[in-house]
Design an enzyme around this catalytic site. Structure first.
Site, short mmCIF file in Angstrom:
data_model
loop_
_atom_site.label_atom_id
_atom_site.label_comp_id
_atom_site.label_asym_id
_atom_site.label_seq_id
_atom_site.Cartn_x
_atom_site.Cartn_y
_atom_site.Cartn_z
N ARG A 60 0.83 -1.22 0.00
CA ARG A 60 0.00 0.00 0.00
C ARG A 60 0.86 1.26 0.00
NH1 ARG A 60 -2.05 1.94 4.43
NH2 ARG A 60 -2.31 -0.09 5.43
N TYR A 114 -17.27 13.29 -17.88
CA TYR A 114 -17.75 11.92 -17.65
C TYR A 114 -18.77 11.94 -16.50
CZ TYR A 114 -17.49 7.08 -16.01
OH TYR A 114 -17.79 5.82 -15.58
N ASP A 187 -8.22 16.19 -17.03
CA ASP A 187 -8.39 14.77 -17.36
C ASP A 187 -7.97 14.59 -18.81
OD1 ASP A 187 -9.42 12.30 -18.17
OD2 ASP A 187 -11.05 12.38 -16.71
N LYS A 212 -8.51 3.10 -20.12
CA LYS A 212 -8.87 3.40 -21.51
C LYS A 212 -7.64 3.26 -22.42
CE LYS A 212 -13.00 4.19 -19.96
NZ LYS A 212 -12.89 4.18 -18.53
#
Ligand SMILES: Cc1ncc(COP(=O)(O)O)c(C=O)c1O
Length: 400
Positions: A60, A114, A187, A212
């Protein structure tokens, strides 16, 4: 450790593990699944925990395969550093927190983003006391006015918007954000660094859904934020607590995707230009949104900002006079182009924004944005353009 004299229980656990440290270097990055890391001396482990020497202590907090993906992204985005996350949404959330968004602060966001980004702001952060002002990001004067009024912590936009393919004037927005004391978050999912590197134009954070184009094959969910060193360090400290980390397997897939990003983007851009130009000529189609078309409202801006290699692989259009069921018939009739809820894959994909990406945005907001019942989003893949057109043509005939 000698295992020959140990019980089968012990042998099964430790056999084959922790061989001598290799004196060779694998050509491609291995997947490091280990959650913990050993050092010869506890003082070394302590120094890594303290940030006094490089290394890994717990996944982590960072792990080697994830670092490789992050470093590749930092190179591609021309950033000091990049921090990987388990999804694009986790990356956007992290960038907003990194920008200083807290209870009592304001975010000025493009309205055409989005749907989940819209909902994160409105329904996720709104109830926590964050004020959100949605703006028409292509109206720079409006953005200027709202930023002056609100003194926001962050301005957020997509370089090419989902699903209407509006192009944001990042250099102008960066000036406005800087003057207003806000961080600019861009973005870059639709453009990718193949077309545009927002940090070079004044952005403070670049975020990606690496699910993507970066991954590119529809088989990995990932996100990444690229930014300056101090901002990245702060993101890492918060990530240790929030834990939306990218796993090593996913980092490996994303890293592998990056290797062919330029090759795929070249084909995506070339195909999308051909497909969009063809769609414009179709009687069954209206409002073809593609920044590479000279009729696109921000074509000149895109030509100025982008690398000269094209305008991306995303296209959207309205099926003329279509109801939802007309569009569904069109999408069901497609054979090569897949009606799947993602984008940026090697495969050509369609999506109906009103029922998927923007499902949780109210019908009133959708209508105001221009997301009507006939709108189809098309992610043009890397197949042969003529084959994509052939499939679209036969399906459009059904609704003509
Ligand atoms: C532009 C854009 N940003 C962010 C996201 C969210 O990414 P993820 O699905 O990886 O969380 C998406 C998802 O479609 C997107 O299209």
């Amino acid at each position: 450790m000698i295992l020959e004299d140990k019980s089968i229980f012990t042998q099964a656990v430790h056999g084959g593990e922790r061989g001598p440290r290799p004196d060779f270097t694998p050509v491609s990055t291995p997947i490091s699944h280990s959650v913990g890391y050993l050092y010869d001396e506890m003082a070394d482990l302590d120094a890594v925990f303290a940030g006094e020497r490089a290394g890994y202590v717990y996944t982590r907090y960072g792990s080697p395969t994830v670092t490789a993906f992050e470093q590749a992204m930092a190179v591609l985005e021309d950033a000091d550093d990049a921090v990987a996350f388990s999804s694009g949404m986790a990356a956007i959330h992290a960038a907003l927190l990194g920008a200083g968004v807290r209870a009592g602060s304001t975010v000025v966001s493009a309205a055409d983003v989005y749907g989940a980004t819209y909902s994160l702001l409105e329904k996720g952060l709104g109830p926590l006391g964050v004020k959100v002002r949605f703006v028409n990001i292509t109206d720079v004067d409006q953005v200027q006015r709202v930023v002056s009024e609100e003194q926001p912590a962050a301005v957020l936009c997509e370089i090419i918007s989902n699903p209407l393919l509006k192009v944001a004037d990042v250099p102008a927005l960066a000036d406005i954000a800087r003057a207003g004391g806000a961080a600019l978050i861009v973005d870059n999912t639709f453009a990718t660094p193949y077309l545009f590197r927002p940090l070079e134009h004044g952005a403070d954070y670049v975020v990606h859904s690496a699910t993507k184009y970066l991954g590119g094959h529809g088989d990995v969910m990932a996100g990444v934020v690229a930014c300056g060193a101090a901002r990245a360090q702060e993101l890492r400290e918060r990530q240790k607590l929030l834990g939306a980390n990218l796993g090593p397997q996913e980092a490996w897939l994303a890293l592998r995707g990056l290797k062919t990003l330029p090759l795929r983007m070249r084909q995506h851009c070339a195909n999308a230009q051909v497909v969009a130009s063809w769609l414009v000529t179709q009687p069954a189609v209206v409002h073809v949104n593609y920044p590479g078309l000279t009729g696109h409202a921000q074509h000149g801006l895109a030509a100025r900002l982008f690398s000269g290699r094209g305008y991306g692989g995303m296209v959207s259009f309205d099926v003329r006079n279509a109801t939802q069921s007309d569009v569904f018939r069109f999408m069901e009739a497609l054979e090569l182009v897949l009606p799947a809820t993602t984008l940026g894959d090697v495969y050509s994909l369609t999506l109906y924004p009103a029922h998927s990406s923007h499902r949780y945005v109210t019908p009133e907001v959708r209508a105001a944005l221009g997301i009507g019942d006939g709108l189809v989003r098309l992610s043009v893949g890397i197949e042969e353009a003529e084959d994509i057109i052939g499939d679209l043509a036969q399906a459009l005939e059904l609704v003509a």
